[in-house]
Design an enzyme around this catalytic site. Structure first.
Site, PDB file in Angstrom:
ATOM      1  N   ARG A   1      -0.898 -13.100 -18.120  1.00 38.02           N
ATOM      2  CA  ARG A   1      -0.847 -11.747 -18.545  1.00 38.02           C
ATOM      3  C   ARG A   1      -2.224 -11.419 -18.099  1.00 38.02           C
ATOM      4  NH1 ARG A   1       3.910 -11.372 -17.859  1.00 38.02           N
ATOM      5  NH2 ARG A   1       5.552 -10.635 -19.402  1.00 38.02           N
TER       6      ARG A   1
ATOM      7  N   HIS B   1       2.713 -10.199  -9.265  1.00 36.14           N
ATOM      8  CA  HIS B   1       3.739 -10.552 -10.385  1.00 36.14           C
ATOM      9  C   HIS B   1       4.942 -11.275  -9.948  1.00 36.14           C
ATOM     10  CE1 HIS B   1       4.422  -9.663 -14.947  1.00 36.14           C
ATOM     11  NE2 HIS B   1       5.039 -10.777 -14.486  1.00 36.14           N
TER      12      HIS B   1
HETATM   13  P1  NAP Z   1       5.483 -19.569 -25.469  1.00 39.14           P
HETATM   14  O1  NAP Z   1       6.836 -20.538 -25.182  1.00 39.14           O
HETATM   15  O2  NAP Z   1       5.776 -18.606 -26.487  1.00 39.14           O
HETATM   16  O3  NAP Z   1       4.269 -20.289 -25.492  1.00 39.14           O
HETATM   17  C1  NAP Z   1       3.127 -19.637 -25.558  1.00 39.14           C
HETATM   18  C2  NAP Z   1       1.932 -20.672 -25.771  1.00 39.14           C
HETATM   19  O4  NAP Z   1       0.883 -19.943 -25.930  1.00 39.14           O
HETATM   20  C3  NAP Z   1       2.274 -21.498 -27.129  1.00 39.14           C
HETATM   21  O5  NAP Z   1       1.946 -22.772 -26.614  1.00 39.14           O
HETATM   22  C4  NAP Z   1       1.492 -20.988 -28.006  1.00 39.14           C
HETATM   23  O6  NAP Z   1       0.927 -21.878 -28.832  1.00 39.14           O
HETATM   24  C5  NAP Z   1       0.406 -20.412 -27.094  1.00 39.14           C
HETATM   25  N1  NAP Z   1      -0.577 -19.586 -27.830  1.00 39.14           N
HETATM   26  C6  NAP Z   1      -0.225 -18.384 -28.381  1.00 39.14           C
HETATM   27  N2  NAP Z   1      -1.234 -17.682 -28.912  1.00 39.14           N
HETATM   28  C7  NAP Z   1      -2.229 -18.515 -29.088  1.00 39.14           C
HETATM   29  C8  NAP Z   1      -3.583 -18.533 -29.288  1.00 39.14           C
HETATM   30  N3  NAP Z   1      -3.966 -17.296 -30.210  1.00 39.14           N
HETATM   31  N4  NAP Z   1      -4.378 -19.619 -29.150  1.00 39.14           N
HETATM   32  C9  NAP Z   1      -3.896 -20.761 -28.714  1.00 39.14           C
HETATM   33  N5  NAP Z   1      -2.603 -20.683 -27.843  1.00 39.14           N
HETATM   34  C10 NAP Z   1      -2.023 -19.633 -28.278  1.00 39.14           C
HETATM   35  O7  NAP Z   1       5.607 -18.631 -24.033  1.00 39.14           O
HETATM   36  P2  NAP Z   1       6.111 -19.078 -22.456  1.00 39.14           P
HETATM   37  O8  NAP Z   1       7.761 -18.831 -22.308  1.00 39.14           O
HETATM   38  O9  NAP Z   1       5.676 -20.339 -22.177  1.00 39.14           O
HETATM   39  O10 NAP Z   1       5.592 -18.041 -21.625  1.00 39.14           O
HETATM   40  C11 NAP Z   1       4.098 -17.839 -21.865  1.00 39.14           C
HETATM   41  C12 NAP Z   1       3.676 -16.548 -21.138  1.00 39.14           C
HETATM   42  O11 NAP Z   1       3.918 -16.416 -19.587  1.00 39.14           O
HETATM   43  C13 NAP Z   1       4.491 -15.054 -21.321  1.00 39.14           C
HETATM   44  O12 NAP Z   1       4.256 -14.798 -22.803  1.00 39.14           O
HETATM   45  C14 NAP Z   1       4.198 -14.363 -20.082  1.00 39.14           C
HETATM   46  O13 NAP Z   1       3.248 -13.534 -20.573  1.00 39.14           O
HETATM   47  C15 NAP Z   1       3.974 -15.414 -19.183  1.00 39.14           C
HETATM   48  N6  NAP Z   1       5.016 -15.173 -17.944  1.00 39.14           N
HETATM   49  C16 NAP Z   1       4.530 -14.753 -16.754  1.00 39.14           C
HETATM   50  C17 NAP Z   1       5.638 -14.601 -15.703  1.00 39.14           C
HETATM   51  C18 NAP Z   1       5.020 -14.296 -14.297  1.00 39.14           C
HETATM   52  O14 NAP Z   1       5.932 -14.015 -13.555  1.00 39.14           O
HETATM   53  N7  NAP Z   1       3.788 -14.187 -14.159  1.00 39.14           N
HETATM   54  C19 NAP Z   1       6.917 -14.960 -15.943  1.00 39.14           C
HETATM   55  C20 NAP Z   1       7.261 -15.448 -17.410  1.00 39.14           C
HETATM   56  C21 NAP Z   1       6.267 -15.597 -18.251  1.00 39.14           C
HETATM   57  P3  NAP Z   1       1.950 -22.516 -30.054  1.00 39.14           P
HETATM   58  O15 NAP Z   1       2.620 -23.700 -29.167  1.00 39.14           O
HETATM   59  O16 NAP Z   1       0.947 -23.166 -31.054  1.00 39.14           O
HETATM   60  O17 NAP Z   1       2.982 -21.394 -30.572  1.00 39.14           O
END
Ligand code: NAP
Length: 314
Positions: free
Chosen positions: A229, A277
């Site tokens: 993001r 994006h």
């Molecule tokens: P997710 O499964 O919720 O994983 C988020 C990760 O970030 C987890 O490992 C979490 O730690 C870690 N995290 C959150 N807050 C943190 C902090 N304060 N310090 C350290 N680590 C932290 O999410 P996901 O499905 O992988 O998706 C991740 C992000 O990708 C989404 O939120 C979205 O913004 C982005 N995205 C972008 C696109 C695009 O097209 N560009 C598409 C899809 C998603 P824990 O494991 O300890 O909870």
């Protein structure tokens, strides 16, 4: 019994979702004796579930008095998680198509920088550049965010031979990945990252996580790839790091303002690549199955999949 399911997303999304959702819901509810009515409009007080995109016109959930859950079509929930009018469970999207798309985008952009492809694609000037790139095993990659997407990307990159470090909020064990967590772990994770991939959610804690101080922790000449993001990066610090040579390149898919304005300096910066994006997207076929399964679970009194922690913001 019939449950009412409101599809609340941009109108054009209905055309692509109506068929796959109808099929997936029919299948998921077939053994339950429950019928469903899936539509883009209902009287709010009649709605049981909302299939939701945060850019939908539905922003006040208070009139939805019998609502049981909101199922977000996107992985990112920053556009809905802080909405105080929402008091029922919120789930986010974890979808095979979304994950696989991200794996392919991240792998492609990591390989671009690892192999130095630009020098050959843009350097067709008669110069015989015979520098052989290192092997993947000599190119450490760090992924900030070891969730659904970060772990899948880590698996693909370790499969290619890259030494991968990962960073998350909580401690975790991931096969073949050197994992770190918490603020102290961040410094260690950054210190080896020749290529840094950001796959964190946008939360109050992760805003500007990549700033002048943390950029300085990276090895000189590192590459940043951000499909997470826009607010994860302090844009001013990023440009300063690129201009000083602390970073050699940034490939950015997400921005504080989207679409990125045509006159934004990122477009013209020689060491920034902008992609609009498109790193990944929810795919209707597989995402519909995830949502249908969650609605089945709701009716069966089983725990939902992929529930958002409203306090943590993801
Ligand atoms: P997710 O499964 O919720 O994983 C988020 C990760 O970030 C987890 O490992 C979490 O730690 C870690 N995290 C959150 N807050 C943190 C902090 N304060 N310090 C350290 N680590 C932290 O999410 P996901 O499905 O992988 O998706 C991740 C992000 O990708 C989404 O939120 C979205 O913004 C982005 N995205 C972008 C696109 C695009 O097209 N560009 C598409 C899809 C998603 P824990 O494991 O300890 O909870």
């Amino acid at each position: 019994m019939t449950i009412n399911i409101l599809f609340a997303a941009k109108t054009e999304r209905w055309d692509s979702y109506e068929g796959p959702l109808t099929k997936a819901l029919t299948q998921a509810l077939s053994q339950t004796g429950i019928d469903f009515d899936l539509r883009t409009d209902f009287a709010p007080a009649e709605v049981d579930y909302i299939i939701y995109a945060p850019n939908s016109p539905v922003q006040d959930f208070r009139p939805y008095t019998r609502l049981k859950a909101v199922h977000n079509l996107w992985a990112g929930v920053e556009g809905v998680v802080h909405n105080d009018t929402l008091t029922v469970p919120l789930t986010r999207m974890v979808d095979h198509g979304l994950t696989q798309g991200m794996v392919e985008w991240v792998t492609g952009h990591v390989l671009r920088h690892h192999l130095g492809m630009d020098a050959h694609i843009h350097g067709q000037d008669g110069q015989w550049r015979s520098d052989v790139p290192p092997l993947a095993e000599d190119r450490p990659v760090t992924i900030l965010g070891m969730g659904a997407l970060g772990q899948a990307c880590a698996a693909a990159l370790t499969g290619l031979g890259f030494p991968v470090s990962g960073w998350s909020r909580s401690a975790k064990t991931v096969p073949q990945v050197a994992t770190h967590h918490g603020y102290d772990g961040l410094q260690t994770a950054l210190s080896t990252a020749q290529i840094l991939v950001l796959l964190l959610p946008d939360t109050p804690v992760t805003t500007d996580i990549l700033n002048a101080d943390t950029l300085a922790e990276l090895p000189r000449g590192a590459v940043v790839i951000n499909p997470g993001r826009g607010p994860l990066i302090d844009d001013t610090a990023l440009v300063a790091a690129l201009d000083s040579g602390q970073l050699s390149h940034a490939t950015l898919d997400v921005f504080r303002a989207e679409p990125l304005p045509a006159d934004h300096p990122f477009w013209a910066h020689p060491n920034i690549t902008v992609t609009p994006h498109i790193a990944s997207a929810t795919r209707e076929g597989t995402a519909s199955q995830t949502i249908a399964e969650n609605i089945r679970r709701g009716e069966a009194g089983e725990p939902f999949l992929h529930v958002v922690d409203r306090a943590l913001g993801y």
